[in-house]
Design an enzyme around this catalytic site. Structure first.
Site, mmCIF file in Angstrom:
data_model
loop_
_atom_site.group_PDB
_atom_site.id
_atom_site.type_symbol
_atom_site.label_atom_id
_atom_site.label_comp_id
_atom_site.label_asym_id
_atom_site.label_seq_id
_atom_site.Cartn_x
_atom_site.Cartn_y
_atom_site.Cartn_z
ATOM 1 N N ARG A 100 2.192 -5.110 6.095
ATOM 2 C CA ARG A 100 1.109 -4.747 5.623
ATOM 3 C C ARG A 100 2.106 -2.543 5.059
ATOM 4 O O ARG A 100 2.087 -2.345 5.805
ATOM 5 C CB ARG A 100 -0.326 -2.919 6.033
ATOM 6 C CG ARG A 100 -1.164 -2.705 5.076
ATOM 7 C CD ARG A 100 -2.116 -2.355 5.339
ATOM 8 N NE ARG A 100 -2.945 -1.675 4.484
ATOM 9 C CZ ARG A 100 -4.287 -1.806 4.120
ATOM 10 N NH1 ARG A 100 -4.848 -2.162 4.530
ATOM 11 N NH2 ARG A 100 -4.642 -0.531 3.137
ATOM 12 N N ASP A 124 1.111 -1.633 0.267
ATOM 13 C CA ASP A 124 -0.105 0.085 0.339
ATOM 14 C C ASP A 124 1.215 1.129 -0.270
ATOM 15 O O ASP A 124 2.067 1.450 0.333
ATOM 16 C CB ASP A 124 -0.993 -0.322 1.100
ATOM 17 C CG ASP A 124 -1.737 1.209 1.074
ATOM 18 O OD1 ASP A 124 -2.234 0.866 0.310
ATOM 19 O OD2 ASP A 124 -2.807 1.049 2.238
ATOM 20 N N ASN A 180 -11.111 -3.017 -6.320
ATOM 21 C CA ASN A 180 -9.986 -1.516 -6.566
ATOM 22 C C ASN A 180 -11.279 -1.756 -8.058
ATOM 23 O O ASN A 180 -10.403 -0.722 -8.639
ATOM 24 C CB ASN A 180 -8.829 -2.049 -7.017
ATOM 25 C CG ASN A 180 -7.388 -2.657 -5.680
ATOM 26 O OD1 ASN A 180 -6.088 -2.670 -5.282
ATOM 27 N ND2 ASN A 180 -8.577 -1.617 -4.709
ATOM 28 N N HIS A 237 2.340 3.386 -9.031
ATOM 29 C CA HIS A 237 1.786 2.080 -9.631
ATOM 30 C C HIS A 237 3.508 1.617 -9.987
ATOM 31 O O HIS A 237 3.792 0.445 -9.400
ATOM 32 C CB HIS A 237 0.899 1.720 -9.780
ATOM 33 C CG HIS A 237 -0.892 2.102 -8.993
ATOM 34 N ND1 HIS A 237 -0.718 1.821 -7.892
ATOM 35 C CD2 HIS A 237 -1.713 3.053 -9.508
ATOM 36 C CE1 HIS A 237 -2.165 1.751 -7.636
ATOM 37 N NE2 HIS A 237 -2.377 2.773 -8.593
HETATM 38 C C1 FPP Z 1 -2.553 0.449 -3.036
HETATM 39 O O1 FPP Z 1 -1.545 1.814 -3.169
HETATM 40 C C2 FPP Z 1 -1.385 -0.468 -3.956
HETATM 41 C C3 FPP Z 1 -2.582 -1.220 -5.177
HETATM 42 C C4 FPP Z 1 -4.097 -1.329 -4.972
HETATM 43 C C5 FPP Z 1 -1.814 -1.807 -6.442
HETATM 44 C C6 FPP Z 1 -0.533 -2.762 -5.933
HETATM 45 C C7 FPP Z 1 0.291 -3.115 -7.184
HETATM 46 C C8 FPP Z 1 1.529 -2.807 -7.041
HETATM 47 C C9 FPP Z 1 2.439 -2.368 -6.672
HETATM 48 C C10 FPP Z 1 2.090 -3.301 -8.688
HETATM 49 C C11 FPP Z 1 1.675 -4.111 -9.619
HETATM 50 C C12 FPP Z 1 2.250 -5.749 -8.449
HETATM 51 C C13 FPP Z 1 2.824 -6.787 -9.103
HETATM 52 C C14 FPP Z 1 2.449 -8.029 -8.992
HETATM 53 C C15 FPP Z 1 4.004 -6.361 -10.696
HETATM 54 P P1 FPP Z 1 -2.841 2.754 -3.745
HETATM 55 O O2 FPP Z 1 -2.811 2.767 -3.987
HETATM 56 O O3 FPP Z 1 -4.087 2.583 -2.161
HETATM 57 O O4 FPP Z 1 -1.771 4.165 -2.268
HETATM 58 P P2 FPP Z 1 -2.585 4.755 -0.910
HETATM 59 O O5 FPP Z 1 -2.776 4.207 -0.674
HETATM 60 O O6 FPP Z 1 -1.445 5.903 -1.508
HETATM 61 O O7 FPP Z 1 -3.253 5.904 -2.851
#
Ligand code: FPP
Length: 228
Positions: free
Chosen positions: A176, A15, A63, A32
């Site tokens: 996390r 996250d 999501n 991302h």
């Molecule tokens: C949460 O950050 C992250 C995600 C919803 C996506 C996780 C995906 C990746 C790390 C990339 C792809 C994975 C692989 C296996 C290549 P958020 O967007 O919720 O961040 P925030 O809480 O700061 O808004």
């Protein structure tokens, strides 16, 4: 890290990508991208440290409700990185699997996933599970429906056997990043006795040193599984 107890199965909620980007005045997709680029280093380090199985939460069932451009970008990144991972892990004895509901994914992504799973199906040393369109509640419902279809009794053991991560056992440790203290529908059933580790570090900044801190913390826990 000598003489430290190493968890066999680690789950990671990656996250903080969005906030990492916003802090730099960039759009969330930029975060991302950085987050995706970080996955390789952590996977390599975890396996080198003696972790047998890793489950990474890449995209939850919830999501899909994000803005379309962000969802599209995440799907694109998953395809790109999955292809890259296949090349890397196929010769490293890592078995790649995608867990979660597959029907809702686009055919081109499904094709890449299936190629990766097939190419690594005989690999044995490590398991790398990527959770895409995954939700712990949905996984339990799928497992129970499977048992009903097969006319099997609904028992704890049978549910466990039909979960997406049955091949690696329950996670010993769930990490996390990003400063929130919740599990967000990740590995709910199999995580009943997992040790939890929360850090404020945002996923793109979560490096090998931060991973080792989580392992150190795990090494100090006394796991009682409900006993005394
Ligand atoms: C949460 O950050 C992250 C995600 C919803 C996506 C996780 C995906 C990746 C790390 C990339 C792809 C994975 C692989 C296996 C290549 P958020 O967007 O919720 O961040 P925030 O809480 O700061 O808004």
């Amino acid at each position: 890290m000598e003489n430290i107890k190493i968890p066999s199965h680690v789950g990671i909620i990656m996250d903080g990508n969005g906030r990492w980007a916003e802090k730099r005045g960039k759009n969330r997709s930029y975060g991302h991208k950085q987050g995706s680029a970080n996955v390789d280093a952590i996977v390599t380090h975890a396996f080198e440290s003696g972790v047998k199985s890793l489950t990474l939460y890449a995209f939850s069932c919830e999501n899909w409700a994000r803005p379309k451009e962000e969802v599209d970008e995440l799907m694109k990144l998953l395809k790109i990185y999955f292809k890259k991972f296949i090349k890397k892990v196929v010769n490293n004895d890592v078995r790649l699997r995608v867990i979660g509901g597959r029907e809702e994914l686009k055919p081109d992504l499904i094709k890449v996933i299936e190629d990766g799973e097939n190419a690594t199906k005989d690999n044995k040393k490590n398991n790398l599970n990527i959770a895409i369109n995954y939700g712990g509640r949905q996984e339990v419902v799928r497992a129970v429906n499977k048992l009903i279809e097969q006319n099997q009794p609904i028992t704890d053991q049978n549910i466990s056997k039909n979960l997406d991560t049955a091949h690696c056992g329950d996670p010993d440790l769930i990490i996390r990043t990003g400063g929130e203290y919740r599990v967000s529908n990740f590995l709910l059933y199999q995580g009943a006795y997992s040790e939890l580790y929360f850090t404020d570090v945002l996923w793109p900044d979560f490096n090998e040193v931060e991973f080792d801190k989580a392992i150190q913390s795990f090494g100090q826990r006394k796991r009682r599984f409900g006993k005394v």
